[in-house]
Write an enzyme that holds these catalytic residues in place. Structure first.
Site, PDB file in Angstrom:
ATOM      1  N   LYS A  16       0.828  -1.216   0.000  1.00  0.00           N
ATOM      2  CA  LYS A  16       0.000   0.000   0.000  1.00  0.00           C
ATOM      3  C   LYS A  16       0.860   1.263   0.000  1.00  0.00           C
ATOM      4  O   LYS A  16       0.605   2.206  -0.744  1.00  0.00           O
ATOM      5  CB  LYS A  16      -0.930  -0.007   1.231  1.00  0.00           C
ATOM      6  CG  LYS A  16      -1.903  -1.177   1.233  1.00  0.00           C
ATOM      7  CD  LYS A  16      -2.739  -1.225   2.500  1.00  0.00           C
ATOM      8  CE  LYS A  16      -1.960  -1.608   3.736  1.00  0.00           C
ATOM      9  NZ  LYS A  16      -1.419  -2.978   3.766  1.00  0.00           N
ATOM     10  N   GLY A  40       3.073  -1.011   8.843  1.00  0.00           N
ATOM     11  CA  GLY A  40       4.429  -0.703   8.394  1.00  0.00           C
ATOM     12  C   GLY A  40       4.365  -0.575   6.890  1.00  0.00           C
ATOM     13  O   GLY A  40       4.189  -1.563   6.194  1.00  0.00           O
TER      14      GLY A  40
HETATM   15  P1  GDP Z   1       2.200  -2.251   3.054  1.00  0.00           P
HETATM   16  O1  GDP Z   1       2.094  -2.496   4.503  1.00  0.00           O
HETATM   17  O2  GDP Z   1       0.991  -2.680   2.303  1.00  0.00           O
HETATM   18  O3  GDP Z   1       2.600  -0.848   2.702  1.00  0.00           O
HETATM   19  O4  GDP Z   1       3.386  -3.200   2.540  1.00  0.00           O
HETATM   20  P2  GDP Z   1       4.801  -3.417   3.261  1.00  0.00           P
HETATM   21  O5  GDP Z   1       5.640  -2.232   3.050  1.00  0.00           O
HETATM   22  O6  GDP Z   1       4.635  -3.910   4.649  1.00  0.00           O
HETATM   23  O7  GDP Z   1       5.353  -4.672   2.468  1.00  0.00           O
HETATM   24  C1  GDP Z   1       5.573  -4.657   1.098  1.00  0.00           C
HETATM   25  C2  GDP Z   1       7.054  -4.995   0.840  1.00  0.00           C
HETATM   26  O8  GDP Z   1       7.234  -5.335  -0.519  1.00  0.00           O
HETATM   27  C3  GDP Z   1       7.986  -3.833   1.091  1.00  0.00           C
HETATM   28  O9  GDP Z   1       9.218  -4.329   1.528  1.00  0.00           O
HETATM   29  C4  GDP Z   1       8.104  -3.190  -0.284  1.00  0.00           C
HETATM   30  O10 GDP Z   1       9.321  -2.473  -0.429  1.00  0.00           O
HETATM   31  C5  GDP Z   1       8.084  -4.397  -1.165  1.00  0.00           C
HETATM   32  N1  GDP Z   1       7.489  -4.234  -2.505  1.00  0.00           N
HETATM   33  C6  GDP Z   1       6.409  -3.496  -2.861  1.00  0.00           C
HETATM   34  N2  GDP Z   1       6.104  -3.724  -4.158  1.00  0.00           N
HETATM   35  C7  GDP Z   1       6.999  -4.603  -4.625  1.00  0.00           C
HETATM   36  C8  GDP Z   1       7.177  -5.258  -5.878  1.00  0.00           C
HETATM   37  O11 GDP Z   1       6.437  -5.096  -6.824  1.00  0.00           O
HETATM   38  N3  GDP Z   1       8.216  -6.147  -5.962  1.00  0.00           N
HETATM   39  C9  GDP Z   1       9.059  -6.401  -4.928  1.00  0.00           C
HETATM   40  N4  GDP Z   1      10.031  -7.285  -5.117  1.00  0.00           N
HETATM   41  N5  GDP Z   1       8.907  -5.803  -3.727  1.00  0.00           N
HETATM   42  C10 GDP Z   1       7.882  -4.929  -3.572  1.00  0.00           C
HETATM   43  P1  IMO Z   2       0.079  -3.037   7.188  1.00  0.00           P
HETATM   44  O1  IMO Z   2      -0.662  -1.725   7.205  1.00  0.00           O
HETATM   45  C1  IMO Z   2       0.134  -7.232   8.299  1.00  0.00           C
HETATM   46  C2  IMO Z   2      -1.800  -8.333  12.065  1.00  0.00           C
HETATM   47  C3  IMO Z   2      -0.927  -8.811  13.193  1.00  0.00           C
HETATM   48  C4  IMO Z   2      -1.878  -9.750  13.893  1.00  0.00           C
HETATM   49  C5  IMO Z   2      -3.223  -9.038  13.759  1.00  0.00           C
HETATM   50  C6  IMO Z   2      -3.632  -8.218  14.970  1.00  0.00           C
HETATM   51  O2  IMO Z   2       1.544  -2.886   7.219  1.00  0.00           O
HETATM   52  O3  IMO Z   2      -0.412  -3.884   6.073  1.00  0.00           O
HETATM   53  P2  IMO Z   2      -2.825  -5.899  15.967  1.00  0.00           P
HETATM   54  O4  IMO Z   2      -1.468  -5.437  16.412  1.00  0.00           O
HETATM   55  O5  IMO Z   2      -3.423  -5.065  14.885  1.00  0.00           O
HETATM   56  O6  IMO Z   2      -3.772  -6.106  17.105  1.00  0.00           O
HETATM   57  O7  IMO Z   2      -2.566  -7.361  15.350  1.00  0.00           O
HETATM   58  O8  IMO Z   2      -3.103  -8.197  12.633  1.00  0.00           O
HETATM   59  N1  IMO Z   2      -1.435  -7.009  11.505  1.00  0.00           N
HETATM   60  C7  IMO Z   2      -0.847  -6.832  10.307  1.00  0.00           C
HETATM   61  N2  IMO Z   2      -0.397  -7.737   9.421  1.00  0.00           N
HETATM   62  N3  IMO Z   2       0.210  -5.920   8.021  1.00  0.00           N
HETATM   63  C8  IMO Z   2      -0.248  -5.015   8.890  1.00  0.00           C
HETATM   64  O9  IMO Z   2      -0.306  -3.689   8.604  1.00  0.00           O
HETATM   65  C9  IMO Z   2      -0.774  -5.446  10.120  1.00  0.00           C
HETATM   66  N4  IMO Z   2      -1.301  -4.837  11.202  1.00  0.00           N
HETATM   67  C10 IMO Z   2      -1.711  -5.804  12.029  1.00  0.00           C
HETATM   68  O10 IMO Z   2       0.217  -9.471  12.718  1.00  0.00           O
HETATM   69  O11 IMO Z   2      -1.963 -10.952  13.182  1.00  0.00           O
HETATM   70 MG    MG Z   3       3.128  -3.471   6.071  1.00  0.00          MG
END
Ligand code: GDP
Ligand code: IMO
Ligand code: MG
Length: 420
Positions: A16, A40
């Site tokens: 996202k 995160g």
């Molecule tokens: P969010 O929580 O939905 O914002 O996603 P996160 O940041 O937790 O996890 C997504 C991970 O995948 C991060 O480490 C990004 O840098 C990485 N990422 C996002 N898009 C791509 C992609 O198209 N390819 C690869 N290899 N990594 C990606």
């Molecule tokens: P983003 O925005 C993935 C998961 C936790 C746990 C459950 C409940 O980065 O996609 P909480 O701390 O919210 O009470 O935990 O939800 N969880 C996530 N998993 N991405 C997240 O956020 C999460 N935020 C919470 O691992 O299973």
């Molecule tokens: Mg995340």
């Protein structure tokens, strides 16, 4: 004149942050509407990775307002750390950040209650991020929350009252040992820091922008399968993560919502406990984890990996009313011989495409297999031409969901993005 909403269609971590960052140049404001530092969100540009927890992912672009809405829960300590990191690079950040007075504060004792509740659950624990999310939303719902607007005046009486109630629970309900003295000192310092920000009625701010014909993007946190109502309960978070949450979490009316961008990975991941029908607990799952660097951005935990699940995806597309899709991490599946997709669930000998009340061990995915693809990221970005097998995969998902994949991501960097 619309608010467009971007939401994760799986169990979070779909990418996202990256896509919000990519879309930000086209908008006037980016708004978080739920969740808190359990999120995160990773962005990558100029060879640097940034991870945001509380702050919206539009923060790096000048001239774009970033709003932390009423539906969000804020830990001031984490907020302060995040801001200090960002302000090291750009001191103008606080000028474009607006925080709702109605957002709820996470107290040090909320974190302890989260830990105590998890410990008491033993094997049945949720696997929460231990950031105090559940207890803070519990206090909000039970009308005991401490809000950002409270710190404009003397917040201490409310704080102490809530703390006392939490201490009673920690002792009597959980018999939990803890020491928050250090964190509490940091917390009060961080409150003083937060007091220096633009604490406003963001519902007026956002609606005024819409009235002026400005483009607003709402940034979801977590994912639809973690939604408190429709996720894999009780293994969920404590907020409404769906597009409808943007209305209550920002104070905008449903009629204002324009596009709903549903974002998903070309496969599936999940952190924490709870059912995951297409999970791969074998070397294929491990390979996806390594290739996709599937380790938590907030907790560093291993993300569980598995194949794409179209039963779940169709369910969350329906719940969100997704009008377009973004498919992420197609590069990660490069070089796989075969790729599988769940197209149905077999439950008690019958195949269904409908997501059930509970995902028990009786739910067995029915797979369709696809030949893998090889991707040369630079070549695809230059020519815009996709490998045939990847194009076929995309076509199949579009047919099965009835929604267009308009964005394809093939790398973590801002630039590794295609508009289809
Ligand atoms: P969010 O929580 O939905 O914002 O996603 P996160 O940041 O937790 O996890 C997504 C991970 O995948 C991060 O480490 C990004 O840098 C990485 N990422 C996002 N898009 C791509 C992609 O198209 N390819 C690869 N290899 N990594 C990606
Ligand atoms: P983003 O925005 C993935 C998961 C936790 C746990 C459950 C409940 O980065 O996609 P909480 O701390 O919210 O009470 O935990 O939800 N969880 C996530 N998993 N991405 C997240 O956020 C999460 N935020 C919470 O691992 O299973
Ligand atoms: Mg995340």
């Amino acid at each position: 004149m619309a608010i467009n909403v971007l939401v994760g269609l799986q169990w979070g971590d779909e990418g996202k942050g990256k896509i919000v960052d990519v879309l930000t140049p086209q908008v006037d404001a980016v708004c978080r509407f739920q969740g808190g530092p359990n999120a995160g969100h990773t962005l990558k540009f100029n060879n640097v990775k940034h991870v945001l927890h509380t702050i919206p992912s539009g923060i790096f672009r000048e001239g774009v307002a970033n709003v932390i809405g009423n539906g969000v829960v804020i830990d001031p300590v984490i907020f302060k750390e995040e801001i200090e990191k960002l302000e090291g690079a750009d001191a103008t950040i606080r000028e474009r950040l607006f925080i709702s007075k109605r957002a709820t504060l996470i107290m040090p004792t909320h974190r302890m209650l989260d830990a105590a509740s998890e410990a008491a659950k033993g094997k049945a624990k949720i696997g929460s991020t231990l950031k105090g999310i559940g207890p803070t939303y519990t206090d909000k719902a039970s009308r005991n929350g401490l809000r950002v607007g409270d710190i404009i005046g003397d917040y201490l009486p409310k704080y102490e009252k809530a703390k006392k109630r939490h201490e009673d629970m920690l002792k009597r309900l959980y018999d939990f040992d803890y020491d928050i003295s250090e964190y509490e000192a940091k917390w009060h310092e961080a409150i003083a820091f937060l007091q220096g920000f633009q604490l406003i009625d963001t519902e007026h701010f956002v609606n005024n922008l819409l009235r002026e014909g400005k483009e607003v993007l709402a940034e979801g946190a977590q994912g639809s399968l973690l939604d408190i109502d429709f996720g894999t309960y009780p293994f969920v978070t404590s907020s409404n993560t769906l597009s409808s949450g943007a209305c209550s979490g920002l104070g905008v009316a449903p009629k204002q919502v324009g596009e709903v961008i549903g974002i998903f990975k070309a496969y599936c991941t999940r952190v924490g406990m709870g059912p995951f029908p297409t999970e791969l607990e074998d070397e294929v799952g491990e390979r996806i984890r390594q290739e996709g660097q599937e380790f938590g951005a907030t907790t560093g935990r291993n993300r569980r990996c598995g194949w794409l699940d179209l039963v779940a995806l169709n369910y969350t597309i329906m719940l969100n009313g997704a009008t377009q899709l973004a498919m992420m991490k197609a590069d990660v599946l490069s070089d796989f011989e075969t790729i599988k997709v769940a197209v149905g669930y077999e439950i008690d000998g019958k195949v269904t495409k409908e997501f059930p009340f509970e995902l028990t061990d009786e739910v067995k995915p029915v797979y369709k297999e696809f030949p893998g693809w090889k991707i040369d990221v630079d070549e695809v970005l230059t020519t815009g031409k996709l490998p045939e097998n990847l194009q076929n995969y995309i076509n199949f998902i579009e047919e099965e969901t009835g929604v267009k994949i308009k964005i394809l991501s093939i790398g973590a960097d801002r630039k590794a993005t295609l508009n289809l």
